[in-house]
Write a protein that holds these residues in place. Sequence first.
Motif, PDB file in Angstrom:
ATOM      1  N   HIS A 122       1.004  -1.309   0.149  1.00  0.00           N
ATOM      2  CA  HIS A 122      -0.143   0.022   0.035  1.00  0.00           C
ATOM      3  C   HIS A 122       0.889   1.206  -0.050  1.00  0.00           C
ATOM      4  O   HIS A 122       1.494   1.588   1.200  1.00  0.00           O
ATOM      5  N   TYR A 130      -2.828   0.601  -3.787  1.00  0.00           N
ATOM      6  CA  TYR A 130      -2.219  -0.970  -3.500  1.00  0.00           C
ATOM      7  C   TYR A 130      -1.462  -0.982  -4.686  1.00  0.00           C
ATOM      8  O   TYR A 130      -2.154  -1.022  -5.757  1.00  0.00           O
ATOM      9  N   ASP A 465      -0.842  -6.463   2.972  1.00  0.00           N
ATOM     10  CA  ASP A 465      -0.118  -5.340   2.554  1.00  0.00           C
ATOM     11  C   ASP A 465       1.461  -5.695   3.234  1.00  0.00           C
ATOM     12  O   ASP A 465       1.615  -5.579   4.436  1.00  0.00           O
TER      13      ASP A 465
END
Length: 468
Positions: A122, A130, A465
Amino acid sequence: MTEFLYAIDDFMWGSWMTALILIVGIVLSIRFGFRYQRKIIFNFKNTFGKIRSGNEGEGTISGFRAACTALANTVGTGNISGVATAIVSGGPGALVWMWISAFFGMSTKACEIIIGQRYREHYKESMNEYVCDRSFVLKNAFGWKKGAVVLAVFCFLFGPWTCSVQTEAVSSSMSEAFGIPSFVSVAIIGITCLVTIWGGLKRISSVMSKAVPVMAVLYILMGLGVLILNFSQIPAVIALVFKSAFSPTAAVGGFAGATVRDALQYGVARGIYSNDAGTGYGMIAHASAKTDHPVRQSLWGWGEVCLDTFIICAVTAFTIIITGSYYTSDATSGALTTIAFTKAYGNIGGKLTAIAIAVFAWTTIIGMYYTCEKSVNYAFGDTKTNKKMMPVYMIYYMIPCVILYKLEADVLWAFTDILSAVYVLITIFIIVARHKEIFRLFDDFWKRYIPAKEKGENPEFVTFDCRE
């Protein structure tokens, strides 16, 4: 130089490459229990069936918009110009090998999407998005930071060159149908693409979610019209297509004939360029999608490959074969498809095809920009420099598109094939090396997550992430 490119192209897409691609697709399909090929109703409900219902989970854009951004890469001149060059070089049988590679390629494409969701990052400081591509995966999955930088630089430097096949197709078809000078067509494409990509991912995905479906439907209707008008010829054409896939095609008119190897090589190569199964582009476009589980987003891969190869590529191929254009004309690329529809519908058919090629090329150039941009994002990181480099790269990206289109179509396709082969080898390596993680997520979705959903439970979203 031309002969050198042809030699590399022939080696890269020789028997070993086509065998590798098909074997990987077959093994993955077996491991997945052919779920991407046989769970059609489930796949449809969880992709196209949820367009209006929104998306759960973390991400930048909806799963549908991410899919349309990916489709902008797949539904393009590869379906029109690529199919034409495949038939000219490999004969009518090339279509069967396109279908075969696409059938198993659904599983390969799904793996790309799962990987993109699994190893994404991210970027909060420079773009609030993203992001993922092959370089992000090399760093986050393998820890190969230096190799990832080299790959990123290679991709953002040479990636734009593959878009020359798009502008060549536009210029040749527009010249054939309307007599428009090539530089005028290319200038219009260049300016309008630059204006669109200047708005970033949200503008790109918004435009693609409107333009791609509409143009795809209109083109399919054009092709269905040809089949209806020539309904009596369809059995003979189908027989020719399958016979040519497994036995040499004799020379007819201006067509020089083709071996089974030609049909296999050009069918698989053009099929992969068209649907992107195995090139790694899937992990880039789908990494930004909002989804509650990586495997749910991977279901879009089924829809992309099916629409692209089984429907749109087939429309082009059947039109070229039914009209006999591949052996009555010396044309290739977009010009050949334009001639085929002109024979079917008269001048209006050629003009509509030229417009379709222009729109498809336009969306593909824009979609391809997004994939190349991710390499720039990786190279400069989530920094202010990354944000400053975006306008500079947009200008650079458009330069090959508006300059290299004058090269011969076969030369441009040879160069594009070579780059595609490099991307395929890297992507297949990633899939094979990280297969345990892919299978873990796949099994988690089907054995835990979906059963829990069906029981009315609310399992936690499975999102990633890597930077965090």
